[in-house]
Design a protein around this motif. Structure first.
Motif, PDB file in Angstrom:
ATOM      1  N   MET A  16      -4.731  61.214  42.804  1.00 41.83           N
ATOM      2  CA  MET A  16      -4.228  61.067  44.202  1.00 41.83           C
ATOM      3  C   MET A  16      -5.199  61.893  45.151  1.00 41.83           C
ATOM      4  SD  MET A  16       0.043  61.441  43.324  1.00 41.83           S
ATOM      5  CE  MET A  16       0.011  63.352  43.920  1.00 41.83           C
ATOM      6  N   ALA A  17      -5.647  62.720  44.644  1.00 44.01           N
ATOM      7  CA  ALA A  17      -6.546  63.696  45.573  1.00 44.01           C
ATOM      8  C   ALA A  17      -7.752  62.842  45.628  1.00 44.01           C
ATOM      9  CB  ALA A  17      -6.829  64.976  45.022  1.00 44.01           C
ATOM     10  N   ALA A  18      -8.460  62.189  44.754  1.00 39.47           N
ATOM     11  CA  ALA A  18      -9.661  61.279  44.903  1.00 39.47           C
ATOM     12  C   ALA A  18      -9.352  60.175  46.040  1.00 39.47           C
ATOM     13  CB  ALA A  18     -10.140  60.821  43.692  1.00 39.47           C
ATOM     14  N   ASN A  19      -8.068  59.711  46.016  1.00 43.48           N
ATOM     15  CA  ASN A  19      -7.907  58.578  46.944  1.00 43.48           C
ATOM     16  C   ASN A  19      -7.210  59.059  48.224  1.00 43.48           C
ATOM     17  OD1 ASN A  19      -8.310  55.880  45.510  1.00 43.48           O
ATOM     18  ND2 ASN A  19      -7.078  56.992  43.938  1.00 43.48           N
ATOM     19  N   LEU A  20      -7.038  59.970  48.452  1.00 41.03           N
ATOM     20  CA  LEU A  20      -6.261  60.453  49.593  1.00 41.03           C
ATOM     21  C   LEU A  20      -7.107  60.209  50.974  1.00 41.03           C
ATOM     22  CD1 LEU A  20      -3.851  61.795  51.204  1.00 41.03           C
ATOM     23  CD2 LEU A  20      -5.109  64.141  50.895  1.00 41.03           C
ATOM     24  N   PRO A  21      -8.664  60.598  51.023  1.00 45.82           N
ATOM     25  CA  PRO A  21      -9.311  60.751  52.181  1.00 45.82           C
ATOM     26  C   PRO A  21      -9.458  58.862  52.524  1.00 45.82           C
ATOM     27  CG  PRO A  21     -10.344  61.844  50.451  1.00 45.82           C
ATOM     28  CD  PRO A  21      -9.138  61.359  49.771  1.00 45.82           C
ATOM     29  N   PHE A  22      -9.217  58.071  51.702  1.00 44.78           N
ATOM     30  CA  PHE A  22      -9.531  56.765  51.914  1.00 44.78           C
ATOM     31  C   PHE A  22      -8.381  55.957  52.327  1.00 44.78           C
ATOM     32  CE2 PHE A  22     -12.808  57.758  48.798  1.00 44.78           C
ATOM     33  CZ  PHE A  22     -13.628  57.609  49.570  1.00 44.78           C
ATOM     34  N   PHE A  23      -7.082  56.608  52.052  1.00 46.53           N
ATOM     35  CA  PHE A  23      -5.958  55.933  52.622  1.00 46.53           C
ATOM     36  C   PHE A  23      -5.107  56.263  53.754  1.00 46.53           C
ATOM     37  CE2 PHE A  23      -5.662  54.627  47.990  1.00 46.53           C
ATOM     38  CZ  PHE A  23      -5.669  53.252  48.119  1.00 46.53           C
ATOM     39  N   ASN A  24      -5.928  57.224  54.516  1.00 48.84           N
ATOM     40  CA  ASN A  24      -5.485  57.720  56.024  1.00 48.84           C
ATOM     41  C   ASN A  24      -6.473  57.998  56.731  1.00 48.84           C
ATOM     42  OD1 ASN A  24      -6.094  60.447  55.770  1.00 48.84           O
ATOM     43  ND2 ASN A  24      -4.355  60.344  54.069  1.00 48.84           N
ATOM     44  N   ASP A  25      -6.343  58.214  57.976  1.00 47.85           N
ATOM     45  CA  ASP A  25      -7.097  58.493  58.822  1.00 47.85           C
ATOM     46  C   ASP A  25      -6.955  59.924  59.455  1.00 47.85           C
ATOM     47  OD1 ASP A  25      -8.805  56.352  59.095  1.00 47.85           O
ATOM     48  OD2 ASP A  25      -7.703  55.190  60.575  1.00 47.85           O
ATOM     49  N   ARG A  26      -6.228  60.541  58.811  1.00 45.92           N
ATOM     50  CA  ARG A  26      -5.970  62.173  59.206  1.00 45.92           C
ATOM     51  C   ARG A  26      -6.581  63.033  58.174  1.00 45.92           C
ATOM     52  NH1 ARG A  26      -0.913  63.537  61.614  1.00 45.92           N
ATOM     53  NH2 ARG A  26       0.072  61.531  62.602  1.00 45.92           N
ATOM     54  N   LEU A  27      -7.084  64.134  58.456  1.00 46.89           N
ATOM     55  CA  LEU A  27      -7.792  65.248  57.701  1.00 46.89           C
ATOM     56  C   LEU A  27      -6.839  65.843  56.693  1.00 46.89           C
ATOM     57  CD1 LEU A  27     -10.637  66.482  57.625  1.00 46.89           C
ATOM     58  CD2 LEU A  27      -9.701  68.346  59.047  1.00 46.89           C
ATOM     59  N   PHE A  28      -7.193  65.616  55.469  1.00 44.47           N
ATOM     60  CA  PHE A  28      -6.201  65.835  54.675  1.00 44.47           C
ATOM     61  C   PHE A  28      -5.025  65.328  54.518  1.00 44.47           C
ATOM     62  CE2 PHE A  28      -9.470  69.401  54.762  1.00 44.47           C
ATOM     63  CZ  PHE A  28     -10.043  69.237  53.501  1.00 44.47           C
ATOM     64  N   GLY A  29      -4.784  64.272  55.244  1.00 48.93           N
ATOM     65  CA  GLY A  29      -3.578  63.604  55.201  1.00 48.93           C
ATOM     66  C   GLY A  29      -2.676  64.466  56.181  1.00 48.93           C
ATOM     67  N   VAL A  30      -2.980  65.339  57.029  1.00 48.15           N
ATOM     68  CA  VAL A  30      -2.084  66.082  57.669  1.00 48.15           C
ATOM     69  C   VAL A  30      -2.629  66.141  59.240  1.00 48.15           C
ATOM     70  CG1 VAL A  30      -0.975  68.272  57.926  1.00 48.15           C
ATOM     71  CG2 VAL A  30      -1.252  67.474  55.653  1.00 48.15           C
ATOM     72  N   VAL A  31      -3.542  66.592  59.447  1.00 48.53           N
ATOM     73  CA  VAL A  31      -4.503  67.050  60.659  1.00 48.53           C
ATOM     74  C   VAL A  31      -4.673  65.682  61.360  1.00 48.53           C
ATOM     75  CG1 VAL A  31      -5.959  68.343  62.106  1.00 48.53           C
ATOM     76  CG2 VAL A  31      -4.796  69.110  59.791  1.00 48.53           C
ATOM     77  N   PRO A  32      -4.327  65.449  62.723  1.00 49.18           N
ATOM     78  CA  PRO A  32      -4.881  64.060  63.084  1.00 49.18           C
ATOM     79  C   PRO A  32      -6.361  64.338  63.751  1.00 49.18           C
ATOM     80  CG  PRO A  32      -3.143  65.146  64.291  1.00 49.18           C
ATOM     81  CD  PRO A  32      -3.223  65.813  63.267  1.00 49.18           C
TER      82      PRO A  32
END
Length: 102
Positions: A16-32
């Motif tokens: 999950m951690a390895a794919n998180l940066p590629f599946f969203n445009d927020r920093l760590f999935g939280v910070v826009p």
């Protein structure tokens, strides 16, 4: 928790951690971020930070199971390569597949 279960938990966290940066445009999935889409350099920096976070989860489980084994550079080279391989589905989805816009 058994050692087998903790190994599977660490592998799932790493996936999950390895794919998180590629599946969203927020920093760590939280910070826009102000830039959209997120630059590749930010995604790779996130990947490095999340590698150490997933390693921290593994270290936590190892310390709860007993003594922490000392690791050399080989360990980090292999786990880093494994983390990059685990990130391949997200990278493929983000950069190699065509997406409809509009």
């Amino acid at each position: 928790m058994s050692q087998t279960a903790s190994v599977w938990v660490v592998l799932l966290v790493a996936l999950m951690a390895a794919n998180l940066p590629f599946f969203n445009d927020r920093l760590f999935g939280v910070v826009p971020l102000a830039t959209r889409p997120k630059p590749l350099s930010v995604r790779l920096a996130e990947l490095v930070v999340l590698y150490f976070a997933a390693g921290g989860v593994g270290l936590l489980f190892e310390s709860r199971a007993g003594q922490i084994a000392p690791q050399g550079w080989e360990f980090y080279a292999v786990t880093g390569a494994l983390f990059i391989v685990l990130a391949f589905p997200g990278f493929t989805w983000r950069y190699l597949m065509k997406h409809r816009h509009g």
